[in-house]
Design a protein around this motif. Structure first.
Motif, PDB file in Angstrom:
ATOM      1  N   THR A 253       0.633  -1.121  -0.079  1.00  0.00           N
ATOM      2  CA  THR A 253      -0.108  -0.048   0.117  1.00  0.00           C
ATOM      3  C   THR A 253       0.677   1.305   0.155  1.00  0.00           C
ATOM      4  O   THR A 253       1.898   1.352   0.272  1.00  0.00           O
ATOM      5  N   HIS A 254       0.297   2.427  -0.308  1.00  0.00           N
ATOM      6  CA  HIS A 254       0.771   3.883  -0.402  1.00  0.00           C
ATOM      7  C   HIS A 254      -0.178   4.788  -0.044  1.00  0.00           C
ATOM      8  O   HIS A 254      -0.972   5.013  -0.619  1.00  0.00           O
ATOM      9  N   ARG A 255      -0.008   5.611   0.905  1.00  0.00           N
ATOM     10  CA  ARG A 255      -0.706   6.688   1.451  1.00  0.00           C
ATOM     11  C   ARG A 255      -0.012   7.618   2.177  1.00  0.00           C
ATOM     12  O   ARG A 255       0.751   7.241   3.364  1.00  0.00           O
ATOM     13  N   LYS A 256      -0.211   8.908   1.684  1.00  0.00           N
ATOM     14  CA  LYS A 256       0.592  10.081   2.586  1.00  0.00           C
ATOM     15  C   LYS A 256      -0.276  10.374   3.577  1.00  0.00           C
ATOM     16  O   LYS A 256      -1.476  10.403   3.678  1.00  0.00           O
ATOM     17  N   GLY A 262      -5.618   6.312  -0.440  1.00  0.00           N
ATOM     18  CA  GLY A 262      -4.406   5.429  -0.495  1.00  0.00           C
ATOM     19  C   GLY A 262      -4.554   4.749  -1.639  1.00  0.00           C
ATOM     20  O   GLY A 262      -5.568   4.470  -2.420  1.00  0.00           O
ATOM     21  N   THR A 263      -3.445   3.988  -1.989  1.00  0.00           N
ATOM     22  CA  THR A 263      -3.367   2.951  -3.194  1.00  0.00           C
ATOM     23  C   THR A 263      -2.858   1.551  -2.740  1.00  0.00           C
ATOM     24  O   THR A 263      -2.031   1.612  -1.682  1.00  0.00           O
ATOM     25  N   ARG A 488      -7.660   1.866  -5.161  1.00  0.00           N
ATOM     26  CA  ARG A 488      -7.652   3.146  -4.312  1.00  0.00           C
ATOM     27  C   ARG A 488      -8.425   2.644  -3.080  1.00  0.00           C
ATOM     28  O   ARG A 488      -9.387   2.356  -3.196  1.00  0.00           O
ATOM     29  N   SER A 520       1.514   5.133   4.601  1.00  0.00           N
ATOM     30  CA  SER A 520       2.492   4.041   3.908  1.00  0.00           C
ATOM     31  C   SER A 520       3.244   4.403   3.015  1.00  0.00           C
ATOM     32  O   SER A 520       2.734   5.395   2.441  1.00  0.00           O
ATOM     33  N   GLU A 526       1.357   3.602  -6.632  1.00  0.00           N
ATOM     34  CA  GLU A 526       0.672   4.740  -7.186  1.00  0.00           C
ATOM     35  C   GLU A 526       0.803   4.741  -8.522  1.00  0.00           C
ATOM     36  O   GLU A 526      -0.088   4.942  -9.336  1.00  0.00           O
TER      37      GLU A 526
END
Length: 896
Positions: A253-256, A262-263, A488, A520, A526
């Motif tokens: 996962t990726h999330r700022k 997030g993705t 997402r 994350s 992303e």
């Protein structure tokens, strides 16, 4: 006194500004982040523009582009394609430095580097991302290194807008943008890759000699043994876990912090064998490329792969074989049933194939899909064609539910067409490189074609929310093949993702627990999500106003995530002042590329391939089998700043090999192949086993499995020391692949059947070097059984021989759930079940056969059928269900 470097020159006498290419980056747990650096130097006395057409993986996502000159690094930006070109052109006209990166095809790119100043070095860096997933505990990573010549059909049509060797045609309108000139090349390739999968792995390469230096923990540095190699073949790395387990986390996962969404990337590897019933009868059409570009090493590899594929069909399946070059021909007018007789006939037909002509793939693919519109099409080719879109459209128009499975053969496979056909038909693709073992690949590929699959998939979320999923239309889930869903998530949380579909006629459901975190740091996810969304939009095939609207959406998403597509390009500008600012238009220098390794038409097949011992190969004059290939006719090239114009007439023609010179017959073509005895491996019919052992190196060695086909030991050329093999092990390894002449020159002589190894002798084979499993599976007959010897009815002899073979496979850990060989074991179990009623008169043989079948069968349904068939056999009553007791019983029966 220091001597001045003479420089590199194009065919026309102009200097080549490209000095070398370097690959750096990281292969990490869920993805690869790779940088390709191109180093340019202008040794002329005036500014020049370099144009270099090069490949990247078709499934890669370009993530960064930069230019470094005079010690200053300038980052590029993604703009709409025409806007990026105007930015580049304006900068060059104004005397500034600039670089432009265009995508021509999914795997073909052009870099233009303008206003290279005299005596100055410039480095252009392209960065791309790839999803990397494990299959059966191994990772395979491939980087293409040159855009090889390809067959260009159609009449000349349209204006030239690129610097390629070919003119645009009615069927390949961008031919001038995908055909870099082939010439004498002295620039090479270097590599410095960091590998860290989070656990111990073994790194190998079937394509190049490499060095692996271990750093701290699980980090390793991988490079070439001799530093620099030629860009004339794909770079392939194989990373496998010693314990053969998967090496990746299924959810990334990726999330700022504070972001709106997030993705995520969710990967599952389904295990469908346990719920699979016997597969239905298949209709399979094999399409094999025998064009001129397949001459050299490629055609023997294709022949070997095809013969292995045939041996994985089931008796009663229907099949045909189509060979194509400029024209095509078929083994039979229509698909025929797979039997021992048609297997032997197909062997002889395939053995007589020779390479010649162009790569006219359209018509044979149409014929194949028409012959099996709901079946399976297996394509073996080097894939070098220019009209990929036309072929793909025709295949999709002709098929109903047919799936395409492809083998990309050779050193420079153009993978975009093969990947697109596989993706859009629910098939798969494998790439096979010289010196690489092909048996595992063929088994895995063909097992996928016949493997259980889940279709009509739908996804639901519980406790969490998923949106903007990619791919939007969920592809089928195939047993043992990684399946990935990207999307997402608006809010963090813990929940479940459930996948539902149909496995045959039965419902299927799989639930996975997921944790979508608030923060994350995996930004690559992303970009991979955005790239997959764009691929789905590009494949929609819209027309008119809807196509324009879709183009706008693609451009917006690509610019937002800085991704290169067919509609967007990277551009970078270095603003210059004073004496560094150029005046006038720079002259264009088109960078030539290597002749592909192993292509006879360029005279490289018989050259010493220094890559295999880690050295640098310099390709000399460009040759075909008919002599020196002349350069393309002189023609006006677009000046710096030239861009696509309107339609118009253009001269030129399509690439095709020159008329071939007479060539020696292909292996095994000088005489018909005799029908093999059922007591021997069908593949061994071309020569006595004793002569095969003398005429080819032992093949079990990693990377050298096919070296006997090519008349040299590639492992020895790469400097890898391996123990010599002899006796049963060498025979077992060579019998299915070695087609060399024997010492007497008789390629058709056959040793007496009693001198050959049969299934009963499998234990001695298996324990002399570990070649037993492959040797046994290579002798499986068309009906799924093994041939037996001795007296008694044939069903009894075959049942006992098959039971002994399966028992030996069981000792080697091969059962019906084996990731590679499980399909063949299931085939044998089904064959024994079909014999059950005819062997009850021989209770010991029946108990041995059904007992071993139960032990190697992993599925509860299959075991239930075996238990039902075993009810009349008193010796098995009470033992089935108790593996220890059953194993002791069958071991006792096998020893009698």
């Amino acid at each position: 006194m220091k001597t001045e470097q003479a420089g590199l020159y194009t065919r026309e006498g102009a200097q080549v500004p490209l000095q070398g290419v370097e690959v750096t980056g990281e292969l990490l747990g869920g993805h690869a982040r790779v940088r390709v650096r191109q180093r340019y130097r202008n040794d002329e006395k005036r500014p020049v523009e370099a144009v270099y057409t090069f490949p990247l993986p078709s499934d890669g996502t370009l993530s960064a582009f930069s230019m470094t000159c005079a010690g200053r690094r300038v980052e590029g930006v993604v703009k709409e394609r025409e806007e990026a070109f105007r930015t580049y052109d304006d900068a060059i006209t104004a005397g500034h430095g600039a670089a432009l990166l265009d995508q021509e095809r999914a795997n073909v790119f052009t870099a233009q580097v303008g206003n290279l100043l005299p005596g100055e070095e410039t480095v252009v860096e392209v960065e791309f991302l790839q999803s990397v997933t494990a299959e059966e505990g191994a990772v395979r990573w491939m980087l293409p290194t040159l855009v090889a010549p390809r067959y260009i059909p159609g009449a000349p049509s349209g204006d030239r807008t690129g610097h390629g060797a070919m003119d645009p045609t009615s069927r390949v309108p961008d031919a001038d943008r995908i055909t870099p000139p082939v010439g004498e090349v002295h620039y090479g390739l270097r590599m410095d890759l960091l590998v860290d999968l989070g656990r111990e792995v073994v790194v190998e390469s079937p394509s190049h000699a490499i060095t692996v230096n271990r750093e701290s923990g699980t980090r390793m540095r991988v490079g070439f043994s001799r530093g620099e190699v030629s860009l004339d073949r794909d770079l392939v790395l194989s990373l496998r876990s010693p314990d053969s387990s998967a090496v990746f986390t299924p959810l990334v996962t990726h999330r700022k912090d504070g972001a709106d969404a997030g993705t995520f990337a969710l990967t599952v590897i389904p295990d469908l064998l346990a719920m699979a019933s016997a597969p239905p009868k298949q209709e399979v059409v094999f399409v094999v490329d025998v064009s001129g570009s397949m001459a050299g090493e490629s055609l023997p590899q294709a022949q070997a792969a095809l013969r292995l594929c045939l041996r994985h069909l089931r008796e009663g399946d229907r099949f045909n074989v189509i060979a194509f070059e400029s024209n095509f021909r078929s083994f039979k007018p229509q698909p025929v049933p797979f039997t021992q007789r048609t297997l032997e006939e197909a062997d002889r037909w395939v053995a007589a194939l020779q390479a010649d002509g162009g790569t006219e793939l359209l018509r044979p693919m149409q014929a194949a899909v028409q012959a099996a519109p709901d079946g399976v099409v297996v394509l073996l080719t080097d894939g070098q064609v220019g009209n990929e879109d036309e072929i793909l459209r025709a295949v999709l128009a002709e098929r109903k539910t047919a799936r395409l499975y492809s083998f990309g053969i050779g050193t420079n496979v153009s993978d975009a067409l093969l990947r697109d056909m596989a993706k859009q038909t629910g098939g798969a693709v494998e790439f096979i490189h010289p010196g690489e073992r092909i048996d595992d690949k063929v088994v895995a590929q063909f097992s996928r074609a016949l493997a259980p699959r889940v279709t009509e998939l739908q996804v639901s979320f519980e406790g969490v929310e998923g949106a903007e999923l990619a791919p939007s239309e969920l592809p089928p889930m195939v047993d043992g093949v990684p399946w990935t869903l990207l999307g997402r998530y608006p809010t963090p949380g813990t929940g479940k993702v459930t996948l539902r579909g149909k496995s045959g006629r039965e419902p299927f459901a799989l639930t996975v627990r997921v944790d979508f975190p608030a923060v994350s740091d995996r930004p690559a996810v992303e970009k991979l999500w955005a790239a997959e969304r764009i691929r789905g939009w590009e494949a929609a095939g819209l027309t008119g106003r809807r196509a324009e609207s879709m183009k706008k959406r693609i451009v917006e998403l690509a610019v937002a995530h800085q991704i290169v597509t067919r509609y967007t390009s990277f551009v970078v500008v270095e603003e210059r002042t004073a004496e560094r600012r150029a005046s006038g238009q720079p002259e264009t220098r088109v960078v030539p590329v290597n002749a592909p390794a192993g292509w006879d038409m360029f005279g490289t097949a018989k050259k010493e391939e220094a890559e295999l011992d880690g050295g640098m190969q310099h390709v000399g004059s460009v040759r075909s089998r008919g002599g020196v290939m002349p350069p393309p006719a002189a023609r006006p090239m677009p000046a710096a700043g030239m861009r696509p114009g309107g339609p118009g007439a253009a001269s030129g023609g399509a690439f095709a090999p020159p008329p071939p010179a007479p060539m020696a017959p292909a292996p095994m073509a000088s005489a018909p192949m005799p029908r093999p005895s059922l007591a021997r491996a069908p593949a061994s019919a071309s020569a006595p086993m004793k002569d095969m052992a003398r005429s080819a190196p032992a093949k079990k060695r990693k990377g050298g499995f096919l070296s006997g086909l090519f008349g040299r030991d590639e492992e020895a050329e790469r400097g890898i020391s391996q123990p010599a093999l002899s006796g049963p092990e060498e025979l077992a390894q060579d019998e299915a692949y070695s087609w060399g002449d024997d010492e007497a020159g008789d390629v058709t002589s056959a040793a007496p059947a009693e001198s050959l190894y049969v299934a009963e002798e499998a234990p001695s084979l298996a324990h002399e070097g570990g070649a037993g499993a492959e040797a046994l599976l290579g002798r499986q007959l068309a009906n799924g059984l093994w041939a037996g010897t001795g007296t008694g009815p044939e069903p009894v002899r075959q049942a006992r021989a098959t039971a002994l073979a399966l028992l030996e496979l069981l000792r080697e850990g091969v059962t019906s759930s084996h990731p590679l060989h499980g399909a063949q074991v299931k085939k044998a179990v089904e064959a024994l079940l079909s014999l059950a009623a005819s062997i009850t008169g021989e209770p010991q043989v029946a108990e041995l056969a059904l007992g071993v079948a139960w032990l190697v069968a992993a599925g509860p349904r299959t075991r239930g059928r075996i238990e039902q068939a075993a009810k009349p056999l008193a010796g098995l009553n009470g033992r089935m269900g108790n593996e220890v007791a059953l194993r002791q019983h069958v071991d006792t029966l096998a020893a009698r």
